[in-house]
Design an enzyme around this catalytic site. Structure first.
Site, PDB file in Angstrom:
ATOM      1  N   ARG A 124      91.403 101.438  47.538  1.00  0.00           N
ATOM      2  CA  ARG A 124      91.374 100.763  46.216  1.00  0.00           C
ATOM      3  C   ARG A 124      90.226  99.769  46.087  1.00  0.00           C
ATOM      4  NH1 ARG A 124      97.224 100.630  46.573  1.00  0.00           N
ATOM      5  NH2 ARG A 124      97.977 102.491  45.522  1.00  0.00           N
ATOM      6  N   LYS A 146      76.786 100.832  38.485  1.00  0.00           N
ATOM      7  CA  LYS A 146      77.217 102.166  38.023  1.00  0.00           C
ATOM      8  C   LYS A 146      77.262 103.088  39.237  1.00  0.00           C
ATOM      9  CE  LYS A 146      75.675 102.352  33.216  1.00  0.00           C
ATOM     10  NZ  LYS A 146      74.765 103.023  32.259  1.00  0.00           N
ATOM     11  N   GLU A 188      60.799 104.604  35.855  1.00  0.00           N
ATOM     12  CA  GLU A 188      61.855 103.612  35.578  1.00  0.00           C
ATOM     13  C   GLU A 188      61.284 102.190  35.598  1.00  0.00           C
ATOM     14  OE1 GLU A 188      64.846 104.458  34.604  1.00  0.00           O
ATOM     15  OE2 GLU A 188      65.450 106.335  35.552  1.00  0.00           O
ATOM     16  N   LYS A 230      66.524  94.162  34.821  1.00  0.00           N
ATOM     17  CA  LYS A 230      67.832  94.826  34.860  1.00  0.00           C
ATOM     18  C   LYS A 230      68.951  93.808  35.036  1.00  0.00           C
ATOM     19  CE  LYS A 230      70.608  98.603  36.161  1.00  0.00           C
ATOM     20  NZ  LYS A 230      70.699  99.989  36.563  1.00  0.00           N
ATOM     21  N   GLU A 240      78.166  98.035  29.315  1.00  0.00           N
ATOM     22  CA  GLU A 240      77.427  98.798  28.310  1.00  0.00           C
ATOM     23  C   GLU A 240      78.117  98.865  26.954  1.00  0.00           C
ATOM     24  OE1 GLU A 240      75.169 102.097  30.011  1.00  0.00           O
ATOM     25  OE2 GLU A 240      75.426 103.156  28.125  1.00  0.00           O
ATOM     26  N   ARG A 244      73.024  96.893  27.179  1.00  0.00           N
ATOM     27  CA  ARG A 244      72.746  97.717  28.366  1.00  0.00           C
ATOM     28  C   ARG A 244      72.307  99.123  27.980  1.00  0.00           C
ATOM     29  NH1 ARG A 244      75.835  97.898  34.254  1.00  0.00           N
ATOM     30  NH2 ARG A 244      74.432  99.450  35.134  1.00  0.00           N
ATOM     31  N   ASN A 248      68.982 103.002  28.823  1.00  0.00           N
ATOM     32  CA  ASN A 248      68.975 104.465  28.718  1.00  0.00           C
ATOM     33  C   ASN A 248      67.761 104.971  27.945  1.00  0.00           C
ATOM     34  OD1 ASN A 248      71.487 104.623  30.040  1.00  0.00           O
ATOM     35  ND2 ASN A 248      72.519 104.115  28.134  1.00  0.00           N
ATOM     36  N   HIS A 251      66.482 108.489  28.147  1.00  0.00           N
ATOM     37  CA  HIS A 251      67.477 109.259  28.897  1.00  0.00           C
ATOM     38  C   HIS A 251      68.193 110.320  28.063  1.00  0.00           C
ATOM     39  CE1 HIS A 251      66.677 106.252  31.894  1.00  0.00           C
ATOM     40  NE2 HIS A 251      67.569 106.730  32.727  1.00  0.00           N
ATOM     41  N   HIS A 255      67.954 113.577  29.860  1.00  0.00           N
ATOM     42  CA  HIS A 255      69.096 114.305  30.426  1.00  0.00           C
ATOM     43  C   HIS A 255      69.154 115.732  29.895  1.00  0.00           C
ATOM     44  CE1 HIS A 255      71.604 110.567  31.779  1.00  0.00           C
ATOM     45  NE2 HIS A 255      70.794 110.994  32.720  1.00  0.00           N
ATOM     46  N   HIS A 269      64.623 113.507  37.994  1.00  0.00           N
ATOM     47  CA  HIS A 269      65.217 112.593  37.008  1.00  0.00           C
ATOM     48  C   HIS A 269      64.157 111.666  36.387  1.00  0.00           C
ATOM     49  CE1 HIS A 269      68.108 109.927  35.116  1.00  0.00           C
ATOM     50  NE2 HIS A 269      67.552 108.906  35.737  1.00  0.00           N
TER      51      HIS A 269
HETATM   52  P1  NAD Z   1      67.397 110.869  45.698  1.00  0.00           P
HETATM   53  O1  NAD Z   1      68.397 109.906  46.147  1.00  0.00           O
HETATM   54  O2  NAD Z   1      67.759 112.306  45.630  1.00  0.00           O
HETATM   55  O3  NAD Z   1      66.088 110.709  46.610  1.00  0.00           O
HETATM   56  C1  NAD Z   1      64.995 111.559  46.380  1.00  0.00           C
HETATM   57  C2  NAD Z   1      64.539 112.244  47.675  1.00  0.00           C
HETATM   58  O4  NAD Z   1      63.835 111.296  48.468  1.00  0.00           O
HETATM   59  C3  NAD Z   1      65.666 112.771  48.551  1.00  0.00           C
HETATM   60  O5  NAD Z   1      65.256 113.973  49.129  1.00  0.00           O
HETATM   61  C4  NAD Z   1      65.800 111.702  49.644  1.00  0.00           C
HETATM   62  O6  NAD Z   1      66.300 112.227  50.849  1.00  0.00           O
HETATM   63  C5  NAD Z   1      64.376 111.256  49.786  1.00  0.00           C
HETATM   64  N1  NAD Z   1      64.172 109.892  50.240  1.00  0.00           N
HETATM   65  C6  NAD Z   1      64.861 108.779  49.916  1.00  0.00           C
HETATM   66  N2  NAD Z   1      64.260 107.697  50.415  1.00  0.00           N
HETATM   67  C7  NAD Z   1      63.184 108.129  51.093  1.00  0.00           C
HETATM   68  C8  NAD Z   1      62.146 107.477  51.808  1.00  0.00           C
HETATM   69  N3  NAD Z   1      62.087 106.149  51.894  1.00  0.00           N
HETATM   70  N4  NAD Z   1      61.181 108.239  52.390  1.00  0.00           N
HETATM   71  C9  NAD Z   1      61.202 109.597  52.258  1.00  0.00           C
HETATM   72  N5  NAD Z   1      62.133 110.262  51.569  1.00  0.00           N
HETATM   73  C10 NAD Z   1      63.112 109.530  50.986  1.00  0.00           C
HETATM   74  O7  NAD Z   1      66.819 110.516  44.242  1.00  0.00           O
HETATM   75  P2  NAD Z   1      66.555 109.155  43.457  1.00  0.00           P
HETATM   76  O8  NAD Z   1      65.456 109.469  42.524  1.00  0.00           O
HETATM   77  O9  NAD Z   1      66.457 107.995  44.348  1.00  0.00           O
HETATM   78  O10 NAD Z   1      67.916 108.968  42.632  1.00  0.00           O
HETATM   79  C11 NAD Z   1      68.309 109.878  41.626  1.00  0.00           C
HETATM   80  C12 NAD Z   1      69.778 109.688  41.378  1.00  0.00           C
HETATM   81  O11 NAD Z   1      70.003 108.353  40.940  1.00  0.00           O
HETATM   82  C13 NAD Z   1      70.333 110.606  40.315  1.00  0.00           C
HETATM   83  O12 NAD Z   1      71.530 111.162  40.790  1.00  0.00           O
HETATM   84  C14 NAD Z   1      70.621 109.670  39.154  1.00  0.00           C
HETATM   85  O13 NAD Z   1      71.713 110.102  38.380  1.00  0.00           O
HETATM   86  C15 NAD Z   1      70.934 108.387  39.875  1.00  0.00           C
HETATM   87  N6  NAD Z   1      70.733 107.176  39.078  1.00  0.00           N
HETATM   88  C16 NAD Z   1      71.742 106.280  39.035  1.00  0.00           C
HETATM   89  C17 NAD Z   1      71.595 105.110  38.319  1.00  0.00           C
HETATM   90  C18 NAD Z   1      72.679 104.090  38.327  1.00  0.00           C
HETATM   91  O14 NAD Z   1      72.582 103.101  37.587  1.00  0.00           O
HETATM   92  N7  NAD Z   1      73.701 104.243  39.132  1.00  0.00           N
HETATM   93  C19 NAD Z   1      70.397 104.843  37.647  1.00  0.00           C
HETATM   94  C20 NAD Z   1      69.364 105.792  37.720  1.00  0.00           C
HETATM   95  C21 NAD Z   1      69.550 106.961  38.444  1.00  0.00           C
HETATM   96  N1  GLY Z   2      70.407 103.128  34.628  1.00  0.00           N
HETATM   97  C1  GLY Z   2      71.117 102.692  33.471  1.00  0.00           C
HETATM   98  C2  GLY Z   2      72.066 101.574  33.729  1.00  0.00           C
HETATM   99  O1  GLY Z   2      72.217 101.108  34.837  1.00  0.00           O
HETATM  100  O2  GLY Z   2      72.700 101.141  32.823  1.00  0.00           O
END
Ligand code: NAD
Ligand code: GLY
Length: 374
Positions: A124, A146, A188, A230, A240, A244, A248, A251, A255, A269
């Site tokens: 939990r 998030k 971003e 942020k 949001e 907030r 997006n 996005h 998306h 992304h």
């Molecule tokens: P990811 O986590 O898939 O990383 C991209 C690639 O880089 C992967 O292959 C990973 O193994 C590799 N990698 C990571 N760090 C590395 C490093 N230092 N050196 C070499 N390789 C490395 O992708 P991302 O772009 O970091 O994240 C995308 C995800 O984030 C999506 O799922 C998206 O929905 C999510 N997201 C979430 C929020 C949120 O607010 N929670 C905001 C934006 C995006």
């Molecule tokens: N990446 C959008 C948010 O955190 O609200």
């Protein structure tokens, strides 16, 4: 000597620090010591990041007397599904964690979202520390709480708001990031300038080349300024209900483009967000909300650093259908973030579907690769 700087995300009892700097993995245990309740931690990472950065983190935890274990999930967006979430939760429970045992999410946004959602639900609710290793995760996904996994119906549809207790952004980890991932994360970074901070955008126009080539001071400053942007938005509107939504920006288009290209290597992304931001500027200019020169200026900046601003094989009706499935659709109206100028974004639900379709038809032609268009 440490060059670390701290920011605070002000959320009352759920407030936390973001620490940004170099050599921070080696200090992770010391940074966590005053924040977490247990001298034991469970690291969740992915196989790529484990190979490159887990040893350094282990040393940082050892140095502060933390007991630790690690679980590595497969890299990639496919890992953010129910099957991997279930396996991760069961693997974590099998280690015999207690409520006070913090999880550490070491990796990009995939690891952060997956481990964060596990932390939100296991026993939990567990504490967790975000140690983001992609530029995208350092400036966006690790901050704001998030967490989510994807379902057959779409991205991030099952999740929770669950704030971390600490974010440690070690910019040294970016040295191993492939250039394409770095650029996708840069989208971003630019977003913060485009939505609410024109001075930051103009700074980025000048500094982006050196920053992307690896200048550590510029990277630290860009991460700090993005996180400050942020943190301010999240502090004002954690769930949001209003402001907030500006985060997006790009996005809703993005998306839809990601969905149309299969959420994978074809379009990352951040690349989709960059294209989406370009489309939002173009639409704002078409609606005479924003000067056309500002839209062109942003497009030129993206092109100058090598961010993808072209797209092939899109269909306007398919994109519109995908945009209608967006989480932010309200009373059947598509929510778009539009701009009055650089640094002046706002939420709009006023764009009629017919006008949006007409724009998409035209924009798809504009986005077609130049070689083909000639
Ligand atoms: P990811 O986590 O898939 O990383 C991209 C690639 O880089 C992967 O292959 C990973 O193994 C590799 N990698 C990571 N760090 C590395 C490093 N230092 N050196 C070499 N390789 C490395 O992708 P991302 O772009 O970091 O994240 C995308 C995800 O984030 C999506 O799922 C998206 O929905 C999510 N997201 C979430 C929020 C949120 O607010 N929670 C905001 C934006 C995006
Ligand atoms: N990446 C959008 C948010 O955190 O609200």
């Amino acid at each position: 000597m440490s060059d670390a700087q701290r920011l605070r995300v002000e959320l009352g009892a759920r407030s936390y620090d973001i620490v940004v700097g170099s050599h921070l993995l080696a200090q992770a245990g010391a940074l966590m010591a005053g924040v977490v309740r247990h001298k034991r931690a469970l690291v969740v990472t992915d196989a790529n990041v484990a190979r490159l950065h887990l040893d350094m983190l282990r040393r940082g935890l050892d140095a502060a007397g933390f007991a630790h274990e690690a679980i590595a999930v497969p890299p990639g967006e496919e890992t953010k599904d129910f099957a991997h979430f279930q396996k991760l939760c069961e693997d974590i429970l099998a280690t015999g964690i207690e409520r006070a045992t913090p999880l550490i999410a070491l990796g990009g946004g995939v690891v952060g979202d997956l481990a964060g959602f596990a932390a939100a639900t296991l026993l939990r609710g567990l504490d967790y520390v975000q140690i983001p290793t992609t530029l995208l995760a350092q400036v966006d996904s690790s901050v704001g709480g998030k967490t989510a996994i994807d379902t057959r119906q779409g991205k991030n549809l099952v999740g929770a708001f669950h704030q971390p207790t600490l974010v440690i952004a070690d910019i040294d980890t970016l040295a191993t990031l492939p250039r394409r991932e770095l650029l996708a994360g840069y989208a971003e970074v630019v977003k913060y300038g485009l939505i609410r901070d024109r001075a930051f955008y103009e700074w980025l126009e000048v500094k982006a080349g050196a920053l992307l080539r690896g200048d550590a001071d510029l990277r630290r400053e860009a991460v700090l300024r993005s996180c400050a942007g942020k943190a301010a938005v999240v502090a004002a509107d954690e769930r949001e209900a209003g402001e907030r939504a500006l985060l997006n920006f790009g996005h809703t288009f993005g998306h839809a483009l990601e969905a149309a290209t299969g959420f994978g290597e074809a379009l990352l992304h951040g690349e989709a967000v960059a294209l989406g931001m370009r489309m939002a500027f173009d639409l704002s200019a078409k609606l005479r909300l924003c000067p056309a020169e500002s839209a062109n200026r942003v497009c030129r900046h993206f092109a100058s650093i090598g961010l993808r601003i072209e797209l092939d094989g899109m269909d306007a009706d398919r994109l519109l259908e995908l945009m209608r499935k967006d989480k932010k659709v309200k009373d059947g109206r598509i929510s778009l973030i539009l701009v009055r100028n650089i640094g002046q974004a706002f939420v709009s639900r006023d764009v009629a579907p017919e006008l949006l379709r007409e724009f998409l038809v035209q924009e798809i032609k504009t986005l077609a690769p130049r070689a083909r268009a000639l």
